[in-house]
Write an enzyme that holds these catalytic residues in place. Structure first.
Site, PDB file in Angstrom:
ATOM      1  N   HIS A 101       0.879  -1.178   0.000  1.00 10.50           N
ATOM      2  CA  HIS A 101       0.000   0.000   0.000  1.00 10.50           C
ATOM      3  C   HIS A 101       0.921   1.234   0.000  1.00 10.50           C
ATOM      4  CE1 HIS A 101      -2.535  -2.835   2.424  1.00 10.50           C
ATOM      5  NE2 HIS A 101      -3.569  -2.231   1.903  1.00 10.50           N
ATOM      6  N   ASP A 104       2.199   2.025   3.333  1.00 11.92           N
ATOM      7  CA  ASP A 104       3.180   1.125   3.950  1.00 11.92           C
ATOM      8  C   ASP A 104       4.613   1.573   3.724  1.00 11.92           C
ATOM      9  OD1 ASP A 104       0.973  -0.562   4.326  1.00 11.92           O
ATOM     10  OD2 ASP A 104       1.439  -1.784   2.564  1.00 11.92           O
ATOM     11  N   GLU A 232     -11.044  -6.620  -4.150  1.00 10.43           N
ATOM     12  CA  GLU A 232     -10.885  -7.697  -3.165  1.00 10.43           C
ATOM     13  C   GLU A 232     -12.128  -7.785  -2.285  1.00 10.43           C
ATOM     14  OE1 GLU A 232      -7.047  -7.808  -1.176  1.00 10.43           O
ATOM     15  OE2 GLU A 232      -7.965  -8.659   0.617  1.00 10.43           O
ATOM     16  N   HIS A 271     -11.400 -13.876   4.039  1.00 10.61           N
ATOM     17  CA  HIS A 271     -12.601 -13.124   3.688  1.00 10.61           C
ATOM     18  C   HIS A 271     -13.704 -14.068   3.221  1.00 10.61           C
ATOM     19  CE1 HIS A 271      -9.939  -9.341   2.690  1.00 10.61           C
ATOM     20  NE2 HIS A 271      -9.710  -9.846   3.896  1.00 10.61           N
ATOM     21  N   ASP A 296      -5.208 -13.841  -2.092  1.00  7.15           N
ATOM     22  CA  ASP A 296      -4.506 -13.476  -0.864  1.00  7.15           C
ATOM     23  C   ASP A 296      -4.560 -14.713   0.018  1.00  7.15           C
ATOM     24  OD1 ASP A 296      -3.837 -10.951  -1.591  1.00  7.15           O
ATOM     25  OD2 ASP A 296      -5.005  -9.924  -0.060  1.00  7.15           O
ATOM     26  N   ASP A 307     -11.088 -11.664  10.921  1.00  6.76           N
ATOM     27  CA  ASP A 307     -10.079 -11.862   9.886  1.00  6.76           C
ATOM     28  C   ASP A 307      -8.714 -11.963  10.570  1.00  6.76           C
ATOM     29  OD1 ASP A 307      -8.919 -11.950   7.370  1.00  6.76           O
ATOM     30  OD2 ASP A 307      -9.082  -9.804   7.001  1.00  6.76           O
ATOM     31  N   ASP A 339      -1.079 -12.533   2.360  1.00  8.27           N
ATOM     32  CA  ASP A 339      -1.659 -11.459   3.163  1.00  8.27           C
ATOM     33  C   ASP A 339      -1.858 -12.056   4.562  1.00  8.27           C
ATOM     34  OD1 ASP A 339      -2.861  -9.255   4.158  1.00  8.27           O
ATOM     35  OD2 ASP A 339      -4.470  -9.140   2.679  1.00  8.27           O
TER      36      ASP A 339
HETATM   37  C1  XLS Z   1      -7.832  -6.558   4.622  1.00 11.37           C
HETATM   38  C2  XLS Z   1      -7.339  -6.811   3.273  1.00 11.37           C
HETATM   39  C3  XLS Z   1      -6.160  -5.962   2.859  1.00 11.37           C
HETATM   40  C4  XLS Z   1      -6.010  -5.978   1.362  1.00 11.37           C
HETATM   41  C5  XLS Z   1      -5.163  -4.892   0.812  1.00 11.37           C
HETATM   42  O1  XLS Z   1      -8.558  -7.348   5.212  1.00 11.37           O
HETATM   43  O2  XLS Z   1      -7.026  -8.170   3.165  1.00 11.37           O
HETATM   44  O3  XLS Z   1      -5.000  -6.403   3.488  1.00 11.37           O
HETATM   45  O4  XLS Z   1      -5.505  -7.191   0.919  1.00 11.37           O
HETATM   46  O5  XLS Z   1      -5.679  -3.642   1.091  1.00 11.37           O
HETATM   47 NI    NI Z   2      -6.087  -9.070   1.476  1.00  8.15          NI
HETATM   48 NI    NI Z   3      -7.876  -9.457   4.845  1.00  9.50          NI
END
Ligand code: XLS
Ligand code: NI
Ligand code: NI
Length: 437
Positions: A101, A104, A232, A271, A296, A307, A339
């Protein structure tokens, strides 16, 4: 030149399944050939910047546990130090890709202009690191959730000024991704949703989100970015309800806004679980709808209900995910992005390495199992046979619109046939899977 952060480390070797060395791969040999392709080219591993080098180990009840030397990375010097360690880890693991990001990799300041300038300066620094190590960018993304200005959403904010601010951040980050030859660009809408319907206009927010994503796609074409734009999905957290709930919901959104041929999905294991699905459900749905992009990789704790972003450790689960990916022809520009984050008690630098080595080994075993399932052929053949009746000319005519309800009913009446149910053989199929995992 070593940063010293991980002590004296070189490249993590492949030592084979009998090794007990925690700093060696037991199943991931990048050069192993599977279905005619190198394992590295199948899996396309990426390491994420945020959980590894930005998140300090905080939780709602406790502060930092990690205390990295670059925390808080609020100067350019510290941002560069963080990059040195990050690229040292990417190279040690031998992953071909990373993801980040904007937030980051540069200090976060109030001014958009300062943030943009610093992101571009970090891109210069990354260019050097990327050519030194050969590590490439799988995808970039903008953080549109952290700053308090986004508390009520970014693209779906009731305030058009905040919509505009978010658009400007995405423009900057898409251009940074393009400059670094990123292979994709991801949008995750953690605050595109609501806390209460009492203050929310759903139709207005849907229109805003549709226009926002259309602008991103228009800009991608304008600057000649060839990668995929990906959304996503996630059903909730941090918002009570998020509009990109799951793959099927995102597909409906894309259709509604004319984007189904322009945008794909980046599917995260955790997710999928939050949405009440399995990982393979989400992947299979995306491949069926023609919008599969990337994954991810992580796992949730099945009891805690949020999560948790743990590293994967279940070969049977991950094998079913890759089974659907391989059946779809494998990744195109997508890949396997970890991730995933350490537990907050895992405070040693080498915990970062051990976590990724284990995760990469799980994925390697799982991909090999999935390939074996496909090469064996029993499972795909079972599905093909199960639907074989639809090759019959009369069935083809029913499906392609050449028969009406009346015509079909008349034929059923005339023949008075009694169709017989056929076993779905679920247990048999599960037993077949267990031969490979
Ligand atoms: C959060 C998301 C985030 C995305 C990128 O739950 O997984 O990490 O992958 O913004
Ligand atoms: Ni993610
Ligand atoms: Ni996530």
């Amino acid at each position: 030149m070593s940063t010293g952060f991980f002590g004296d480390i070189g490249k993590i070797p492949f030592e084979g399944p009998d090794s007990s060395n925690p700093l060696a791969f037991r199943h991931y040999d990048p050069d192993e050939m599977v279905m005619g392709k190198r394992l590295e080219d199948h899996l396309r591993f990426a390491v994420c910047y945020w959980h590894n080098f930005v998140w300090p180990g905080t939780d709602p009840f406790g502060g930092e546990t990690f205390q990295r030397p670059w925390f808080p990375a609020d100067t350019m010097d510290l941002a560069r130090q963080k990059a040195d360690v990050a690229f040292e880890m990417f190279a040690a693991l031998g992953v071909p890709y990373f993801c980040f990001h904007d937030f980051d990799v540069r200090p976060d300041q109030d001014s958009y202009a300062d943030n943009h300038r610093d992101l571009m300066a970090i891109c210069d620094y990354f260019e050097g690191k990327m050519s030194e190590t050969g590590v490439k960018l799988l995808w970039g993304t903008a953080n549109l959730t952290g700053n308090r200005r986004f508390a009520a959403g970014a693209a779906t904010n009731p305030d058009p000024e905040i919509f505009a601010y978010a658009a400007a951040l995405v423009k900057s980050c898409l251009e940074a991704t393009h400059r670094l030859d990123g292979e994709n660009y991801v949008l995750w809408g953690g605050r595109e949703g609501y806390e209460t319907l009492l203050n929310t206009n759903l139709a207005q927010e849907d229109a805003q989100m549709g226009r926002f994503l259309n602008m991103v796609v228009e800009h991608k074409h304008k600057i000649g970015f060839k990668g995929q734009i990906m959304v996503e999905p996630k059903p909730q957290e941090p918002s009570k309800h998020q509009y990109d709930y799951d793959v099927a919901t995102v597909y409906g959104f894309l259709k509604r806004h004319g984007l189904e041929d322009e945008v794909t999905v980046n599917i995260e294991q955790g997710h999928a679980i939050l949405a009440g699905h399995t990982f393979e459900h989400e992947i299979a749905m995306a491949t069926a709808l023609g919008i599969f992009g990337s994954i991810d990789m992580n796992r949730n704790d099945y009891q805690s209900g949020w999560d948790t972003d743990q590293f994967p450790n279940s070969v049977p689960e991950v094998a079913l995910a890759y089974y659907h990916i391989l059946q779809d022809g494998g990744f195109k520009s997508g890949g396997t992005n970890f991730d995933a984050k350490l537990r907050r008690q895992s405070i040693e630098p080498d915990d970062l390495l051990i976590a990724h080595i284990g995760g990469m080994d799980v994925c390697a075993r799982a991909l090999k199992a999935a390939a074996a399932m496909i090469e064996d052929g029993t499972l795909p053949q079972f599905v093909a046979d199960r639907y074989a009746g639809w090759n019959d000319p009369e069935a083809v005519a029913m499906l392609n619109g050449e028969r009406s309800l009346e015509e079909i009913a008349a034929k059923v009446m005339a023949t008075d046939a009694q169709p017989k149910p056929v076993s779905g053989r679920q247990e048999y199929l599960e037993n077949v899977v267990n031969r490979f995992v």
